[in-house]
Design a protein around this motif. Structure first.
Motif, PDB file in Angstrom:
ATOM      1  N   TRP A   1      77.750  66.646  67.867  1.00  0.00           N
ATOM      2  CA  TRP A   1      76.502  67.246  68.341  1.00  0.00           C
ATOM      3  C   TRP A   1      75.601  67.553  67.148  1.00  0.00           C
ATOM      4  N   GLN A   2      74.309  67.688  67.433  1.00  0.00           N
ATOM      5  CA  GLN A   2      73.335  68.037  66.396  1.00  0.00           C
ATOM      6  C   GLN A   2      72.153  68.726  67.053  1.00  0.00           C
ATOM      7  N   THR A   3      71.557  69.671  66.323  1.00  0.00           N
ATOM      8  CA  THR A   3      70.370  70.367  66.813  1.00  0.00           C
ATOM      9  C   THR A   3      69.252  70.258  65.784  1.00  0.00           C
TER      10      THR A   3
ATOM     11  N   VAL B   1      69.204  70.770  71.201  1.00  0.00           N
ATOM     12  CA  VAL B   1      70.130  69.661  70.986  1.00  0.00           C
ATOM     13  C   VAL B   1      69.347  68.356  70.846  1.00  0.00           C
TER      14      VAL B   1
ATOM     15  N   LEU C   1      74.105  64.520  71.360  1.00  0.00           N
ATOM     16  CA  LEU C   1      75.344  64.997  71.962  1.00  0.00           C
ATOM     17  C   LEU C   1      76.074  63.783  72.510  1.00  0.00           C
TER      18      LEU C   1
ATOM     19  N   LEU D   1      71.232  74.817  72.295  1.00  0.00           N
ATOM     20  CA  LEU D   1      72.693  74.705  72.262  1.00  0.00           C
ATOM     21  C   LEU D   1      73.351  75.943  72.858  1.00  0.00           C
ATOM     22  N   SER D   2      72.761  77.110  72.618  1.00  0.00           N
ATOM     23  CA  SER D   2      73.360  78.353  73.113  1.00  0.00           C
ATOM     24  C   SER D   2      73.309  78.454  74.632  1.00  0.00           C
TER      25      SER D   2
ATOM     26  N   LEU E   1      73.968  75.783  76.520  1.00  0.00           N
ATOM     27  CA  LEU E   1      74.925  74.790  77.011  1.00  0.00           C
ATOM     28  C   LEU E   1      76.364  75.265  76.870  1.00  0.00           C
TER      29      LEU E   1
ATOM     30  N   LEU F   1      73.723  80.402  65.113  1.00  0.00           N
ATOM     31  CA  LEU F   1      72.589  79.494  64.963  1.00  0.00           C
ATOM     32  C   LEU F   1      71.402  80.198  64.317  1.00  0.00           C
TER      33      LEU F   1
END
Length: 337
Positions: A239-241, A247, A250, A270-271, A273, A291
């Motif tokens: 994953w990456q933000t 996001v 994913l 992301l928080s 999900l 984060l």
């Protein structure tokens, strides 16, 4: 100690280094061809404005010559306007219209170089014609117009390195024809040498950048294949933000589980999900805290944040990433069942 200055050799070496832009090669890379395409697109975007200025300049000088009853100046200026109109329109046709769109890239670069030299010769001839006007504001305006047209044209030609050198060579040849061998031609040669040297260095820099982009692209393709292979045949995922915590990547098998009809996982914070297991002592801090604080975390137990989703747990790790200037650009991490 004697210092040997060989400007002609420097010119020859520099022109040889740029010859790759003028002649096709079986060994040239796709990156170099893409660079030529980008340069020609930039020239095509700016050339209509340069052509307008280049034609307007001799018309202004011709008008001034007509007002001052200087028939020779008027005819010379109109001749320059005709040359600039024909050569400029031909270059515009080569870049943007008709069958010329299918020409090889090197043929277009050669055409831009040749017509750049023709345009330079015409504008310098216009400058000489303006010098025959009577001293006063009208002659000053003609000089400014001619110089301005030169500046606009060389700026338009600048993306195509060979065309820039063609422009400089056209000025030098015209200067030699008009004034013969003398101090003016010598100064022009020195200036052309300086232009060639700087253009040569820019070409080397660009060629190095193209080679690096090709290498990065090849390595990127290999990394993409390896990641896809890992994601397909193992329980792991990535994953990456971005810097806002949304996001941007994913793994597909996880994204499908987290997707909602009106809220896809890609692009969501992301928080929203994932939710950490706060019952474990090592995960008392929330995912949002990590984060926002840009703190790395490792092997944290998480589950889908939505209670409507499948009740399952993953082990998740992540770390902040920064660009080469030290600016935070997001988080990257992995997970596993």
């Amino acid at each position: 100690m004697r210092i040997h200055v060989t400007p002609f050799r420097a010119l020859r070496v520099a022109f040889a280094a740029l010859w790759i832009d003028l002649s096709p090669s079986a060994t040239e890379s796709e990156g170099h061809r893409n660079t030529l395409r980008r340069q020609l697109r930039q020239l095509a975007a700016t050339w209509p404005f340069a052509l307008f200025v280049a034609i307007a300049a001799p018309l202004q000088v011709a008008w001034t010559g007509w007002q001052e009853s200087l028939t020779g100046v008027m005819i010379a200026a109109l001749a320059c306007a005709a040359v600039l109109a024909v050569s400029g329109t031909l270059l515009l046709h080569t870049l943007r219209h008709g069958r010329a769109r299918g020409w090889p890239l090197h043929a277009k670069v050669r055409m831009a170089t040749l017509l750049g030299a023709v345009g330079a010769a015409a504008l310098l001839g216009l400058l000489f014609a303006a010098g025959q006007l009577a001293p006063g504001p009208a002659r000053l305006a003609s000089f400014v117009t001619a110089f301005g047209a030169m500046i606009v044209m060389v700026i338009a030609l600048y993306p195509v390195r060979a065309a820039t050198l063609g422009f400089g060579l056209g000025l030098l040849v015209t200067l030699g024809v008009h004034g013969g061998i003398g101090i003016g031609l010598g100064i022009g040669l020195v200036l052309l040498l300086a232009l060639t040297s700087s253009t040569y260095r820019l070409a080397l820099f660009e060629r190095s950048a193209v080679a690096q982009r090709d290498l990065d692209h090849a390595q990127g393709r290999m990394a993409t294949r390896l990641v896809a292979e890992f994601e397909t045949h193992s329980s792991g995922w990535f994953w990456q933000t971005n810097s806002d915590g949304a996001v941007t990547y994913l793994t597909d098998k996880v994204a499908r589980e987290l997707d909602a009809p009106d809220a896809p996982a890609i692009g969501a914070p992301l928080s929203r999900l994932f939710r950490m297991d706060s019952a474990l002592p090592e995960t008392e801090r929330t995912l949002a805290f990590h984060l926002s604080s840009r703190i790395a975390f490792s092997n944290y137990s998480v589950r889908p944040a939505s209670r409507a989703k499948l009740e399952r747990w993953w082990s998740m790790s992540g770390r902040p990433i920064f660009d080469e200037d030290g600016i935070f650009i997001g988080f990257v991490g992995s997970g596993s069942d």
